[in-house]
Write a protein that holds these residues in place. Structure first.
Motif, PDB file in Angstrom:
ATOM      1  N   LEU A  76       0.833  -1.201   0.000  1.00 57.28           N
ATOM      2  CA  LEU A  76       0.000   0.000   0.000  1.00 57.28           C
ATOM      3  C   LEU A  76       0.872   1.257   0.000  1.00 57.28           C
ATOM      4  O   LEU A  76       0.620   2.206  -0.761  1.00 57.28           O
ATOM      5  N   LEU A  77       1.919   1.253   0.823  1.00 55.70           N
ATOM      6  CA  LEU A  77       2.821   2.406   0.885  1.00 55.70           C
ATOM      7  C   LEU A  77       3.580   2.578  -0.434  1.00 55.70           C
ATOM      8  O   LEU A  77       3.766   3.707  -0.905  1.00 55.70           O
ATOM      9  N   TYR A  78       4.005   1.462  -1.022  1.00 56.21           N
ATOM     10  CA  TYR A  78       4.700   1.539  -2.305  1.00 56.21           C
ATOM     11  C   TYR A  78       3.766   2.051  -3.405  1.00 56.21           C
ATOM     12  O   TYR A  78       4.164   2.858  -4.255  1.00 56.21           O
ATOM     13  N   GLY A  79       2.531   1.590  -3.373  1.00 59.22           N
ATOM     14  CA  GLY A  79       1.559   2.077  -4.346  1.00 59.22           C
ATOM     15  C   GLY A  79       1.309   3.572  -4.202  1.00 59.22           C
ATOM     16  O   GLY A  79       1.141   4.288  -5.201  1.00 59.22           O
ATOM     17  N   PHE A  80       1.276   4.064  -2.970  1.00 56.76           N
ATOM     18  CA  PHE A  80       1.105   5.502  -2.758  1.00 56.76           C
ATOM     19  C   PHE A  80       2.285   6.283  -3.326  1.00 56.76           C
ATOM     20  O   PHE A  80       2.101   7.318  -3.988  1.00 56.76           O
ATOM     21  N   LEU A  81       3.519   5.805  -3.086  1.00 58.85           N
ATOM     22  CA  LEU A  81       4.702   6.511  -3.582  1.00 58.85           C
ATOM     23  C   LEU A  81       4.713   6.585  -5.107  1.00 58.85           C
ATOM     24  O   LEU A  81       5.117   7.602  -5.690  1.00 58.85           O
ATOM     25  N   THR A  82       4.308   5.522  -5.750  1.00 58.26           N
ATOM     26  CA  THR A  82       4.307   5.533  -7.222  1.00 58.26           C
ATOM     27  C   THR A  82       3.126   6.316  -7.797  1.00 58.26           C
ATOM     28  O   THR A  82       3.239   6.900  -8.876  1.00 58.26           O
ATOM     29  N   ALA A  83       2.002   6.349  -7.067  1.00 59.30           N
ATOM     30  CA  ALA A  83       0.817   7.034  -7.578  1.00 59.30           C
ATOM     31  C   ALA A  83       0.868   8.538  -7.367  1.00 59.30           C
ATOM     32  O   ALA A  83       0.215   9.290  -8.105  1.00 59.30           O
ATOM     33  N   VAL A  84       1.629   9.001  -6.372  1.00 60.37           N
ATOM     34  CA  VAL A  84       1.652  10.423  -6.064  1.00 60.37           C
ATOM     35  C   VAL A  84       2.431  11.217  -7.111  1.00 60.37           C
ATOM     36  O   VAL A  84       2.270  12.433  -7.220  1.00 60.37           O
TER      37      VAL A  84
END
Length: 376
Positions: free
Chosen positions: A171-179
């Motif tokens: 979830l944290l990795y997805g946030f970093l890539t989506a931001v």
């Protein structure tokens, strides 16, 4: 169209950002310190969590719980071993007190003979000092209890944060890539992977360095016949993780215990042992095992350690090095921040003589080929 701000404006904004981040770090110490420490532990334990999840097809939460429990088991084993060693020291504590008392009386006679201060005046001065110490004993006890409770709270928060970071890592990795926008997502993924690799290697290097220093100290102290050689050697290795301050504290503890059990001569040899091992560690082990993973120049590292101690104490001194390395990786990847990465990194050694030879070699090749010289 990109607007280029004047240099003084960019410098002012940079200094304001640094001051705001420092103030935010002071206010958020109770939360940020265990959170950043947990992030390092999560990077270190991530391969184990992935192994348990993929190899044994466990649920991610179960794999994370098992990873944290394995980490707790390792910490408990180390703590139990220390407790056994400290129990031996505690059994000999009356003997240590007697030895210290005899050494103190010898020191009193030496002061009386050398500086012509009689023993009664020395006792009067010590009595006054003792009364002042007792007057502040309540404050000292209160501070000790607060420190102990803060340490326990720090450990509890660290374990919880480590669990949550490992459990919600995707979830944290997805946030970093989506931001970030689409064209920057590949660079973000590369940065995250590089930070993970560097952190794992750095912490592993610290453990290897701690093991080598502990082994050297235990062997040397055992050859010298120092009592509690295993305990003192382990203290030296573990305290050595804290830059600069740790080895000094371990030295003081070892010298005092050796002085109380074996006298001044052997304590002097222990002092020489620490100097020798620290020299080997600082000039060979640290650059080879740990420094090669971080590659932060000594000036920035020392400034970072001082600022870390000012902000967060001992935890700040420990955290400054890996996070300086993380900042350097980020600066290298972000356009416009390459100058800061150069400031944090080591000097690129390119001897002037070598560059001069390369320059004249290229000029000769141009002349031989009868090509026009581009420098004219």
């Amino acid at each position: 169209m990109q607007i280029q701000l004047p240099f003084i404006v960019r410098l002012t904004l940079t200094l304001l950002a640094i001051l705001m981040l420092g103030y935010f770090a002071i206010l958020g110490k109770s939360l940020l310190s265990p959170l950043l420490f947990s992030l390092l532990l999560a990077f270190l334990m991530l391969p184990l969590a992935n192994f348990l999840e993929i190899k044994f097809r466990l649920n991610r939460s179960i794999a994370t719980v098992l990873t944290v429990l394995i980490m707790l088991g390792a910490l408990y084993g180390i703590g139990h071993f220390f407790a056994i060693q400290l129990s031996d020291l505690w059994r000999d504590w009356p003997l240590l007190e007697k030895q210290v008392s005899n050494s103190f009386h010898e020191l009193q006679y030496w002061v009386s003979k050398t500086f012509h201060v009689n023993i009664s005046k020395q006792k009067t001065y010590l009595a006054d000092s003792a009364e002042k110490a007792l007057a502040t004993s309540a404050t000292v006890i209160g501070t000790t209890l607060i420190t102990l409770s803060s340490s326990l709270l720090f450990i509890a928060f660290t374990l919880l944060f480590t669990f949550f970071i490992l459990n919600y890592r995707r979830l944290l990795y997805g946030f970093l890539t989506a931001v970030f926008i689409e064209e920057h997502r590949i660079k973000v993924s590369e940065t995250v992977m590089e930070i993970q690799y560097m952190t794992k290697k750095y912490i592993t290097g610290l453990f290897i360095q701690m093991l080598i220093v502990s082994t050297l100290m235990v062997l040397t102290l055992s050859l010298l016949g120092v009592k509690y050689a295993i305990l003192l050697g382990l203290v030296a290795g573990i305290f050595n993780i804290i830059p600069y301050l740790g080895i000094s504290l371990a030295l003081i503890i070892s010298v005092l215990i050796t002085f109380a059990t074996a006298g001044a001569t052997k304590a002097f040899f222990v002092l020489l042992t620490y100097i020798g091992v620290h020299t080997i560690d600082g000039n060979i082990l640290m650059p080879l095992i740990v420094g090669s993973k971080v590659k932060i120049n000594a000036l920035i590292a020392f400034i970072g350690i001082v600022i870390g101690e000012m902000l967060w104490g001992i935890s700040g001194m420990f955290l400054c090095m890996p996070y300086l390395a993380i900042m350097k990786i980020v600066f290298q990847k972000v356009d416009g921040l390459h100058a800061w990465a150069i400031l944090l990194g080591e000097e690129q050694k390119a001897p002037i003589e070598r560059r001069r030879r390369t320059f004249f070699k290229k000029r000769r090749q141009l002349v031989e080929k009868k090509l026009p010289d581009e420098s004219q």
